[in-house]
Design an enzyme around this catalytic site. Structure first.
Site, PDB file in Angstrom:
ATOM      1  N   VAL A   1      -5.286  -7.589  -7.001  1.00 16.17           N
ATOM      2  CA  VAL A   1      -5.100  -7.329  -5.574  1.00 16.17           C
ATOM      3  C   VAL A   1      -3.825  -6.503  -5.387  1.00 16.17           C
ATOM      4  O   VAL A   1      -2.743  -6.919  -5.802  1.00 16.17           O
ATOM      5  CB  VAL A   1      -5.007  -8.646  -4.773  1.00 16.17           C
ATOM      6  CG1 VAL A   1      -4.942  -8.334  -3.282  1.00 16.17           C
ATOM      7  CG2 VAL A   1      -6.175  -9.554  -5.096  1.00 16.17           C
ATOM      8  N   LEU A   2      -3.956  -5.359  -4.783  1.00 16.22           N
ATOM      9  CA  LEU A   2      -2.852  -4.405  -4.662  1.00 16.22           C
ATOM     10  C   LEU A   2      -1.606  -5.024  -4.023  1.00 16.22           C
ATOM     11  O   LEU A   2      -1.666  -5.581  -2.932  1.00 16.22           O
ATOM     12  CB  LEU A   2      -3.311  -3.196  -3.824  1.00 16.22           C
ATOM     13  CG  LEU A   2      -2.287  -2.046  -3.720  1.00 16.22           C
ATOM     14  CD1 LEU A   2      -2.083  -1.367  -5.052  1.00 16.22           C
ATOM     15  CD2 LEU A   2      -2.715  -1.050  -2.654  1.00 16.22           C
ATOM     16  N   ASP A   3      -0.476  -4.895  -4.710  1.00 19.15           N
ATOM     17  CA  ASP A   3       0.822  -5.341  -4.184  1.00 19.15           C
ATOM     18  C   ASP A   3       0.827  -6.817  -3.810  1.00 19.15           C
ATOM     19  O   ASP A   3       1.585  -7.230  -2.920  1.00 19.15           O
ATOM     20  CB  ASP A   3       1.237  -4.499  -2.963  1.00 19.15           C
ATOM     21  CG  ASP A   3       1.390  -3.031  -3.315  1.00 19.15           C
ATOM     22  OD1 ASP A   3       1.711  -2.740  -4.474  1.00 19.15           O
ATOM     23  OD2 ASP A   3       1.174  -2.184  -2.439  1.00 19.15           O
ATOM     24  N   ASP A   4       0.014  -7.585  -4.497  1.00 17.91           N
ATOM     25  CA  ASP A   4      -0.097  -8.993  -4.141  1.00 17.91           C
ATOM     26  C   ASP A   4       0.291  -9.930  -5.287  1.00 17.91           C
ATOM     27  O   ASP A   4       0.181 -11.140  -5.178  1.00 17.91           O
ATOM     28  CB  ASP A   4      -1.542  -9.289  -3.699  1.00 17.91           C
ATOM     29  CG  ASP A   4      -1.668 -10.660  -3.077  1.00 17.91           C
ATOM     30  OD1 ASP A   4      -0.896 -10.929  -2.137  1.00 17.91           O
ATOM     31  OD2 ASP A   4      -2.516 -11.447  -3.544  1.00 17.91           O
TER      32      ASP A   4
ATOM     33  N   GLY B   1       0.813  -1.213   0.000  1.00 15.58           N
ATOM     34  CA  GLY B   1       0.000   0.000   0.000  1.00 15.58           C
ATOM     35  C   GLY B   1       0.846   1.262   0.000  1.00 15.58           C
ATOM     36  O   GLY B   1       2.017   1.234  -0.398  1.00 15.58           O
TER      37      GLY B   1
END
Lengths: 284, 284, 284, 284
Positions: free
Chosen positions: D226-229, D201
C-alpha cells in the site's frame, strides 16, 4: 487505577544483574510491566528501573526490604521502592509569578499529576486566589532579609507537619539554605528560565535579549548548593527573532517554563528519575 | 535567474523613512519585491531591507550611490547595496573535521548557495579530496605555533588575490589575529558546536556531556575579538538523552552544525543579515 | 498601554503600493512602528500590515475610511482598520474537555490576551466552575440531535447581544451550520488535535496511535464549511515513541493544543492574520 | 571496534520472559550491555532488544539457534540474531534527486553508517559522479513503462549477486512490484517528503504549499504494497511561513529528508527497529 511497584536502583556494573533482579521478582510471581536499564560506561555504573503489577505479587511490600537485602548487599546496590497507589505529597513554593503555579494546579486537578498537594508556601499573598480556586491550603510566610532563618524554620515545620515528600519551586525567588537543601536532597525541583548552563543566575531573559540569542530555553533541575548547577531533569527551547522584544521573550518563556517544569514534576512523581554524578537518568 | 538589487540600511528612527525610501525607488520605476523593516525601540534604531526587480529600473546601479546620497545623508543612514546577479566570493577555512565542508560544497554544487568558492584554505591535508571532488582550489598552509603570523600573511595574500568577499570557518581550529578579524569585520562566519553562550571555548561536547544537558546545540556567528562572543546569526538544538554517549553527542551535533552553518551562510549570501549592537537582524 | 492603529490590506500587486501607503500615513504625521508586506507571486497579490502610533496622528480614525477611499479604490484594495486600544470581544465555545478553556482563561486573566470575554457557551455544564473562577459569564445551551437549529438560534442571539467579534472553539464537539459559519467568516478559530491534513475528522489521536506516527500535532484554523479544511493559522508537533500509549498521546497532545490555539488567538487579536486563497499570512 | 551480539524478539506477553532470557545469556557468561523491552498492552505482545559483549561469551554464535530453540519455542518467540562485527550490505536505489544519496555516501565514508554498499542502482545516469567520488559501484538500469518487469528482474539479479541485506530508496521515483516488496519485506527503507499520512502520494510539497501548512515534514518507512502506508521508522518537521515559496519548501525539505532517512538507515543497521502491527518499535 494502576497498582504497581517501582524499583529504582544503581550499583557497580557486573554480570548477572538483570538475571538476579528478574529472578527475584519472578520468585514472588511478579508480572514485569517495564524494565529499563542504563550503563554508564565511564563510571562502570549500572542503573535500573523496573515496574511490576502488584496483582498476584506474593511478597508483601512491607517485607520487600528484608527479602531483597541479600541481593542488594551482594551487589552493593543503592535502591528505592515506590508504590504507584501511594500518592507522594508535594509542596509548592512560589513568589509573585503565578504561571507555573496555575499550570501545576490545573494538572493536579485534572488528574495528570498523581500526587497530593498539602501546602503552597509563598512569601507573597498574590497567588492565594489560585490556591483557593483549587482548594489547596496556602500559607504566607514573609521572608525578610534579616529573618531568613526564622522564615525557613517556619517553612520546615510546616513541611514536616504535612509530611511533604518533595518540593517544587514554581518561580520561587528566594535562595534556600544548605541545611534546607541537604534535608531535601534530590527532592527539590526548580525551574530556571534559561537553557542552563547559559544565563545561570539572575535575569536570564534580559541577558538572552542582550546577547541576541535565537532560541530561549528553560531548565528544570534538582536544587543543590551551587546556584543553578544541580542535576538537570528536563530542558526545552523556543525560537525567537529580532522582532521579539524583551516582553515577548518573557511571554514565550513562560510557556516553556510551564511545560518543562510540569514534565520534570510528572517524571519525579512517576519515579522515573535517577540521580548520579550530578546528572539524571530519566527512564521513559 | 533573479535580477534584483538589495538595499540594507540602518539609521536613527524617525518619521517618514519608509516613505522616503519607497518614493526614491518609485522615482526610478522600481518594482519592490520585499520590504522588511525593524525598529529597535531601546536604541531608537531603524533597520531595513528592501529588494526590487532591476527589470525596468531606470537608475544604473553605478549611479545609485550618488543618487541616494542626499537621502542617506539627511537621515544619517549606514547602507549597503547588493546585486543578486553578482555572486559573492566565499573562502572556506577548515581543519580536520570535514562534515561542514562537505555539506557546504554539496550545497554549492547543487546551486543552493549562490556564491563562488575561489579557495579552500586548510592547515591540514585531510580534506583535499573533497576540494578535488568538487573542483574547488585547495591550499594547504601550515599553522605552527611559532609561525602563526607568517601563516596569516600567506592566508591574507591569497584572500586578497582571490578577491574574497567573506570567509566561512567550517570547523577551523585556529584563532585568528585581531588584525585579520578587523579586516573582515562582520564577514567571517564561524560555527561553534554549542548553544552559545553555554559552553563557549574548547570542547563543548565534552562539557555538555559532563553537565548532563538534555539538548545539544550549535551556533553560527560572526567572529569578533572576544572568543565565541560575536553576533549570533543562527542557532538550533537537538534532543539527547542519558543513552547518548559522548560519541553520540558528537555525531548528532555534526548534523546540527551543518544545518546551522549552512543557513547562516545562505542568509549572508542573500544579504539578509544586518549587524548592530553585537546582534543580528535576519530579515526573512 | 499601546495606542496604535493597524491597517491590514490586500490588492493586486503593482508598483508604488508601499510608497502610496507610506505617503498617505505621513501626510497625517503617522509614526510607523511596523510595516510588513508579502507578495504572492503566483496570484500576483500584494498583502500588507502596517501599524503606527496614534500619538500625534492628525487624522481622526472615524475619518480614516473617507480619507483612504481614493487610494483603496485606485488600487482595488480590500482593507480593514483596527485600533489596539479597542479590545475585541471573544466568545468561547466548549464541550467537556476543559484544558484549552482553562488555558485561554488564564492567559486572559494575566493580560496576555488583549480581549474581552463576554460569554462562554457550552453544551455541557462541566466547565462552569472555570468560568466562575475567572468571573466570565457562562451559558449552558443543550445541543440535542433533533433541535440543533434551535440551539444555534439561541447561540446566535447571545453572540449578537454580546456584540461578539470572533469565536474560539476550544474543543467544541458540535458541527456548526453553514449559515452560522458564513456569518462569522474568518472569525471562528478552531483547534484540531492533529497535524492537518493528516487525521482530519474524528478521533485523530486514536488514528495517530494506530498508524504509528512518531510525532503528534495540533492545528489551529479558521472554520469553513469543509470539515477541518479551513485556512491554517498555526501548527506544531510533539515527539512520541512506542512507549507512549494512547493516553500519553492525549496528554501530550493537550499541551500542544493549548499552545497552538493560544498562539492563533493572540495573533488574531493582534490583527496579524490575513486570509487569502484558503491560506493565512501571519505577519510577525 | 565493538564486538557484540543483538537479539531482537517478540512473543505473546507472559510472566518470566525477562528472567528466561537473562538466565539463558548468563549461562554462557554474557555481559549484557543494553536490554530494552516493550509491552503492547492491547495486543498483549512482548518485544525485546538485548545486546551483549561477545568477549568471554562461551556459546559460539553458530550454535545459538540450537541452544535458544527450547526457550523460543516454549514462549512462541519470533527472533533474530545480529552481530555488530558483520556489516550489513545495503543497496541504494536513486533517480535524479541526489541529496539523499550524497548524504548517505558521506556518512558511509565517514564511518557513521556501519555497512557495506556493494551497489547503487539508478534509472538515470545523473548521480554516477557521486558513486565514482565515493568509489561505490553504480549500475544504470533503464526503467521504461513497457519493460518494468524486465528492469526489475535485472535489479533483483544484481541484488542477489551482491548478497544485499537491505535496500534504501533514496528518492527513487519508481514503484516496485509486490513480488519485489515481498522478497525484501521490512528490508526496504523509503523516504517520503511529507509528514505521513498527510500528503501521501505524488507531489507532496506542491500540495503542502497549496494547503498552506505551517510545517513541512519527512517520513522514513518500510515499504509495503500500500503506497506510503508502511511502518514508520522516523519523522521530523521544519517550520515554514508564508514567505516560503514552493522552491523554499523543496530546499528546506531536502534537509529534513536527509536527516530523517539517515536516522532510519542507521537504526536499521544497528538492529534497533522491530516491526509489528504495521508499526515500528525503535529501541534507543
Amino acid at each position: 487505577m494502576k497498582n504497581t511497584a517501582v524499583l529504582l536502583l544503581s550499583c557497580p556494573d557486573q554480570k548477572g544483574l538483570v538475571a538476579a533482579i528478574a529472578n527475584f521478582l519472578l520468585t514472588y510471581n511478579a508480572n514485569i510491566l517495564h524494565a529499563d536499564q542504563h550503563q554508564d560506561a565511564e563510571l562502570k555504573l549500572f542503573l535500573m528501573r523496573v515496574e511490576w503489577d502488584l496483582h498476584n505479587f506474593t511478597l508483601p511490600l512491607e517485607d520487600f526490604a528484608a527479602a531483597f537485602a541479600p541481593i542488594a548487599s551482594r551487589h552493593q546496590m543503592t535502591w528505592r521502592l515506590a508504590e504507584s497507589a501511594k500518592k507522594p505529597r508535594m509542596a509548592i513554593f512560589v513568589s509573585r509569578f503565578d504561571h507555573c503555579l496555575a499550570d501545576l494546579l490545573y494538572r493536579y486537578q485534572s488528574g495528570e499529576l498523581h500526587c497530593e498537594i498539602p501546602i503552597i508556601l509563598s512569601n507573597h499573598e498574590d497567588t492565594r486566589w489560585l490556591a483557593d480556586t483549587y482548594r489547596v491550603p496556602f500559607q504566607y510566610i514573609a521572608v525578610s532579609k534579616d529573618a531568613k532563618d526564622e522564615a525557613e524554620k517556619m517553612q520546615m515545620a510546616i513541611l514536616h507537619r504535612e509530611q511533604v515528600d518533595f518540593i517544587v519551586l514554581a518561580r520561587y525567588m528566594q535562595v534556600l539554605s544548605p541545611r534546607f537543601l541537604h534535608h531535601y536532597e534530590n527532592r527539590i525541583i526548580n525551574i530556571h528560565h534559561s537553557f542552563l548552563p547559559a544565563f545561570h543566575g539572575a535575569k536570564p531573559y534580559h541577558r538572552a535579549f542582550e546577547r541576541g540569542v535565537k532560541l530561549i530555553g528553560a531548565t528544570s533541575h534538582y536544587v543543590t548548593e551551587v546556584l543553578d548547577d544541580g542535576p538537570i531533569i528536563e530542558q526545552d527551547v523556543s525560537r525567537i527573532s529580532h522582532r521579539d522584544a524583551l516582553d515577548d521573550l518573557i511571554h514565550k518563556g513562560a510557556d516553556l517554563e510551564k511545560i518543562v517544569l510540569s514534565r520534570a514534576v510528572k517524571w519525579h512523581i512517576d519515579n522515573r528519575v535517577l540521580v548520579y554524578a550530578n546528572k539524571t537518568v530519566v527512564f521513559d
